[in-house]
Design a protein around this motif. Structure first.
Motif, PDB file in Angstrom:
ATOM      1  N   GLY A  54      12.433  15.333   2.671  1.00 14.98           N
ATOM      2  CA  GLY A  54      13.586  16.064   2.171  1.00 14.98           C
ATOM      3  C   GLY A  54      13.344  16.763   0.853  1.00 14.98           C
ATOM      4  O   GLY A  54      12.438  16.406   0.080  1.00 14.98           O
ATOM      5  N   ALA A  55      14.138  17.770   0.582  1.00 15.20           N
ATOM      6  CA  ALA A  55      14.002  18.567  -0.645  1.00 15.20           C
ATOM      7  C   ALA A  55      14.066  17.671  -1.878  1.00 15.20           C
ATOM      8  O   ALA A  55      14.899  16.770  -1.972  1.00 15.20           O
ATOM      9  CB  ALA A  55      15.106  19.622  -0.703  1.00 15.20           C
ATOM     10  N   GLY A  56      13.156  17.940  -2.818  1.00 16.36           N
ATOM     11  CA  GLY A  56      13.165  17.218  -4.080  1.00 16.36           C
ATOM     12  C   GLY A  56      12.632  15.809  -4.007  1.00 16.36           C
ATOM     13  O   GLY A  56      12.785  15.042  -4.959  1.00 16.36           O
ATOM     14  N   ALA A  57      11.990  15.426  -2.905  1.00 13.10           N
ATOM     15  CA  ALA A  57      11.441  14.080  -2.782  1.00 13.10           C
ATOM     16  C   ALA A  57      10.102  13.978  -3.504  1.00 13.10           C
ATOM     17  O   ALA A  57       9.444  14.982  -3.788  1.00 13.10           O
ATOM     18  CB  ALA A  57      11.274  13.705  -1.311  1.00 13.10           C
ATOM     19  N   LYS A  58       9.715  12.723  -3.796  1.00  9.23           N
ATOM     20  CA  LYS A  58       8.394  12.431  -4.342  1.00  9.23           C
ATOM     21  C   LYS A  58       7.664  11.496  -3.393  1.00  9.23           C
ATOM     22  O   LYS A  58       8.242  10.527  -2.896  1.00  9.23           O
ATOM     23  CB  LYS A  58       8.483  11.732  -5.701  1.00  9.23           C
ATOM     24  CG  LYS A  58       9.007  12.556  -6.851  1.00  9.23           C
ATOM     25  CD  LYS A  58       8.917  11.730  -8.129  1.00  9.23           C
ATOM     26  CE  LYS A  58       9.600  12.419  -9.301  1.00  9.23           C
ATOM     27  NZ  LYS A  58       9.484  11.615 -10.538  1.00  9.23           N
ATOM     28  N   ILE A  59       6.384  11.785  -3.175  1.00  5.71           N
ATOM     29  CA  ILE A  59       5.515  10.904  -2.412  1.00  5.71           C
ATOM     30  C   ILE A  59       4.428  10.416  -3.361  1.00  5.71           C
ATOM     31  O   ILE A  59       3.643  11.208  -3.885  1.00  5.71           O
ATOM     32  CB  ILE A  59       4.885  11.626  -1.201  1.00  5.71           C
ATOM     33  CG1 ILE A  59       5.956  12.335  -0.357  1.00  5.71           C
ATOM     34  CG2 ILE A  59       4.082  10.639  -0.377  1.00  5.71           C
ATOM     35  CD1 ILE A  59       7.004  11.424   0.221  1.00  5.71           C
ATOM     36  N   GLY A  60       4.392   9.117  -3.597  1.00  2.00           N
ATOM     37  CA  GLY A  60       3.455   8.563  -4.562  1.00  2.00           C
ATOM     38  C   GLY A  60       2.010   8.686  -4.126  1.00  2.00           C
ATOM     39  O   GLY A  60       1.694   8.750  -2.926  1.00  2.00           O
ATOM     40  N   ALA A  61       1.107   8.682  -5.094  1.00  5.29           N
ATOM     41  CA  ALA A  61      -0.322   8.784  -4.822  1.00  5.29           C
ATOM     42  C   ALA A  61      -0.768   7.653  -3.899  1.00  5.29           C
ATOM     43  O   ALA A  61      -0.384   6.493  -4.086  1.00  5.29           O
ATOM     44  CB  ALA A  61      -1.109   8.740  -6.123  1.00  5.29           C
ATOM     45  N   GLY A  62      -1.570   7.992  -2.897  1.00  4.15           N
ATOM     46  CA  GLY A  62      -2.123   7.008  -1.988  1.00  4.15           C
ATOM     47  C   GLY A  62      -1.175   6.489  -0.931  1.00  4.15           C
ATOM     48  O   GLY A  62      -1.547   5.610  -0.145  1.00  4.15           O
ATOM     49  N   SER A  63       0.033   7.020  -0.868  1.00  5.73           N
ATOM     50  CA  SER A  63       1.015   6.530   0.090  1.00  5.73           C
ATOM     51  C   SER A  63       0.696   7.026   1.502  1.00  5.73           C
ATOM     52  O   SER A  63       0.082   8.073   1.689  1.00  5.73           O
ATOM     53  CB  SER A  63       2.420   6.998  -0.299  1.00  5.73           C
ATOM     54  OG  SER A  63       2.787   6.481  -1.570  1.00  5.73           O
ATOM     55  N   VAL A  64       1.139   6.254   2.495  1.00  2.28           N
ATOM     56  CA  VAL A  64       1.020   6.648   3.896  1.00  2.28           C
ATOM     57  C   VAL A  64       2.433   6.704   4.467  1.00  2.28           C
ATOM     58  O   VAL A  64       3.110   5.680   4.598  1.00  2.28           O
ATOM     59  CB  VAL A  64       0.154   5.663   4.701  1.00  2.28           C
ATOM     60  CG1 VAL A  64       0.116   6.076   6.173  1.00  2.28           C
ATOM     61  CG2 VAL A  64      -1.260   5.607   4.127  1.00  2.28           C
ATOM     62  N   VAL A  65       2.884   7.921   4.780  1.00  2.00           N
ATOM     63  CA  VAL A  65       4.256   8.147   5.216  1.00  2.00           C
ATOM     64  C   VAL A  65       4.278   8.433   6.708  1.00  2.00           C
ATOM     65  O   VAL A  65       3.612   9.358   7.178  1.00  2.00           O
ATOM     66  CB  VAL A  65       4.889   9.330   4.436  1.00  2.00           C
ATOM     67  CG1 VAL A  65       6.320   9.576   4.900  1.00  2.00           C
ATOM     68  CG2 VAL A  65       4.858   9.057   2.939  1.00  2.00           C
ATOM     69  N   LEU A  66       5.070   7.643   7.444  1.00  2.00           N
ATOM     70  CA  LEU A  66       5.149   7.782   8.893  1.00  2.00           C
ATOM     71  C   LEU A  66       6.557   8.064   9.386  1.00  2.00           C
ATOM     72  O   LEU A  66       6.746   8.328  10.575  1.00  2.00           O
ATOM     73  CB  LEU A  66       4.628   6.504   9.568  1.00  2.00           C
ATOM     74  CG  LEU A  66       3.206   6.087   9.199  1.00  2.00           C
ATOM     75  CD1 LEU A  66       2.888   4.730   9.807  1.00  2.00           C
ATOM     76  CD2 LEU A  66       2.194   7.134   9.638  1.00  2.00           C
ATOM     77  N   ILE A  67       7.545   8.008   8.487  1.00  2.00           N
ATOM     78  CA  ILE A  67       8.933   8.252   8.863  1.00  2.00           C
ATOM     79  C   ILE A  67       9.565   9.192   7.850  1.00  2.00           C
ATOM     80  O   ILE A  67       9.004   9.464   6.786  1.00  2.00           O
ATOM     81  CB  ILE A  67       9.753   6.949   8.953  1.00  2.00           C
ATOM     82  CG1 ILE A  67       9.746   6.228   7.602  1.00  2.00           C
ATOM     83  CG2 ILE A  67       9.209   6.046  10.059  1.00  2.00           C
ATOM     84  CD1 ILE A  67      10.617   4.987   7.585  1.00  2.00           C
ATOM     85  N   GLU A  68      10.754   9.686   8.160  1.00  2.00           N
ATOM     86  CA  GLU A  68      11.446  10.644   7.316  1.00  2.00           C
ATOM     87  C   GLU A  68      11.739  10.066   5.934  1.00  2.00           C
ATOM     88  O   GLU A  68      12.063   8.882   5.793  1.00  2.00           O
ATOM     89  CB  GLU A  68      12.749  11.064   7.993  1.00  2.00           C
ATOM     90  CG  GLU A  68      13.569  12.075   7.193  1.00  2.00           C
ATOM     91  CD  GLU A  68      14.747  12.609   7.986  1.00  2.00           C
ATOM     92  OE1 GLU A  68      15.765  12.950   7.350  1.00  2.00           O
ATOM     93  OE2 GLU A  68      14.643  12.690   9.227  1.00  2.00           O
ATOM     94  N   VAL A  69      11.624  10.933   4.927  1.00  2.00           N
ATOM     95  CA  VAL A  69      11.984  10.575   3.555  1.00  2.00           C
ATOM     96  C   VAL A  69      13.187  11.414   3.152  1.00  2.00           C
ATOM     97  O   VAL A  69      13.138  12.650   3.249  1.00  2.00           O
ATOM     98  CB  VAL A  69      10.805  10.819   2.590  1.00  2.00           C
ATOM     99  CG1 VAL A  69      11.225  10.544   1.148  1.00  2.00           C
ATOM    100  CG2 VAL A  69       9.614   9.962   2.972  1.00  2.00           C
TER     101      VAL A  69
END
Length: 286
Positions: free
Chosen positions: A227-242
């Protein structure tokens, strides 16, 4: 202005901004040529001998991406025809230059970005390859993708859709899949992957909203929306909606709660703030 929102200027405003940025680039090149004579010939051939940003960028990309079989003159004509014929490509290049200059403290000038930032150069070349892809010129688009990967160590499929004001900071190892979409004012660091989850075809890659910040080494897999304005931290593994304006960290990534969620006016992709959320949710110490 809401998170990630970008103003879309009129063609006359965009042309004025492009002229201003080009004037700045030429002034910077003259200054650098005077202070460092060893670079004078290089700066003249890449910037000072050209009448516009379109021509300078096309010349520079042609020389960077050429090979023994893909000639620089062919690439120059290809890039120049694309940039001169498409105002959106020109305005995107200017927005990306501004993004690097304002968000990266290591970017000392517009000309430094134009000449030396491989994330910026790869982004401009990919936009041209995407244009070829949409025109059903897929063999040439894929050949260009291969050269971009070889030269810049960045692999962005020509089918991917890129917004404006994008910063690929450092950029080494960035991988963006065919059906990925990256919105406006997004910033991501090196070794970010926007990939699929298997060999199934179709719409299979992430959709990154406006103003998103993605930390180094993060992996986002599948047709998931950030989503707009989200942050994904370094080294993260994202598999679902944020969700919008959320912060996701970890492997597998989880959304963390804290005071940061109330900062509705923040645009992480522009602020480049990677760590302020830590004190709100974590007792992390060393």
């Amino acid at each position: 202005m809401p998170v990630g929102e970008s103003r879309h200027p009129s063609q006359s405003d965009a042309a004025d901004e492009a002229q201003w940025v080009w004037a700045e680039i030429k002034a910077e090149a003259r200054r650098d040529a005077e202070s460092e004579p060893a670079l004078a010939s290089y700066l003249y051939s890449t910037i000072l001998s050209h009448s516009s940003l379109d021509r300078s960028l096309s010349f520079h990309l042609g020389n960077k991406l050429c090979s023994s079989t893909l000639l620089s003159t062919l690439l120059y004509d290809l890039f120049l025809n694309a940039f001169s014929g498409d105002p959106d490509l020109r305005s995107a290049a200017v927005a990306d230059l501004r993004a690097a200059r304002s968000r990266d403290p290591a970017c000392v000038s517009f000309s430094h970005c134009l000449l030396n930032y491989k994330g910026f150069l790869a982004c401009q070349a990919q936009r041209v390859s995407h244009k070829l892809w949409t025109q059903s010129r897929k063999p040439l688009a894929l050949a260009l993708q291969s050269r971009i990967s070889d030269v810049f160590a960045i692999d962005i499929h020509p089918g991917a859709k890129l917004g404006k004001g994008i910063l690929f900071d450092h950029a080494t190892g960035v991988v963006v899949g065919e059906t990925a979409v990256i919105g406006d004012n997004v910033s991501m660091l090196h070794h970010v992957t926007l990939g699929g989850t298997g060999k199934a075809g179709g719409d299979r890659h992430p959709k990154i909203g406006d103003g998103v910040l993605i930390g180094a080494g993060a992996t986002i897999l599948g047709n998931v929306k950030i989503g707009a304005g989200a942050k994904i931290g370094a080294g993260s593994v994202v598999l679902i909606e944020v969700p919008p304006r959320a912060t996701a960290v970890g492997n597998p990534a989880r959304v963390v709660e804290g005071k940061e969620a109330s900062k509705l006016d923040e645009c992480p992709g522009m602020s480049m703030d990677h760590t302020s959320f830590i004190s709100d949710w974590s007792d992390y110490t060393i």
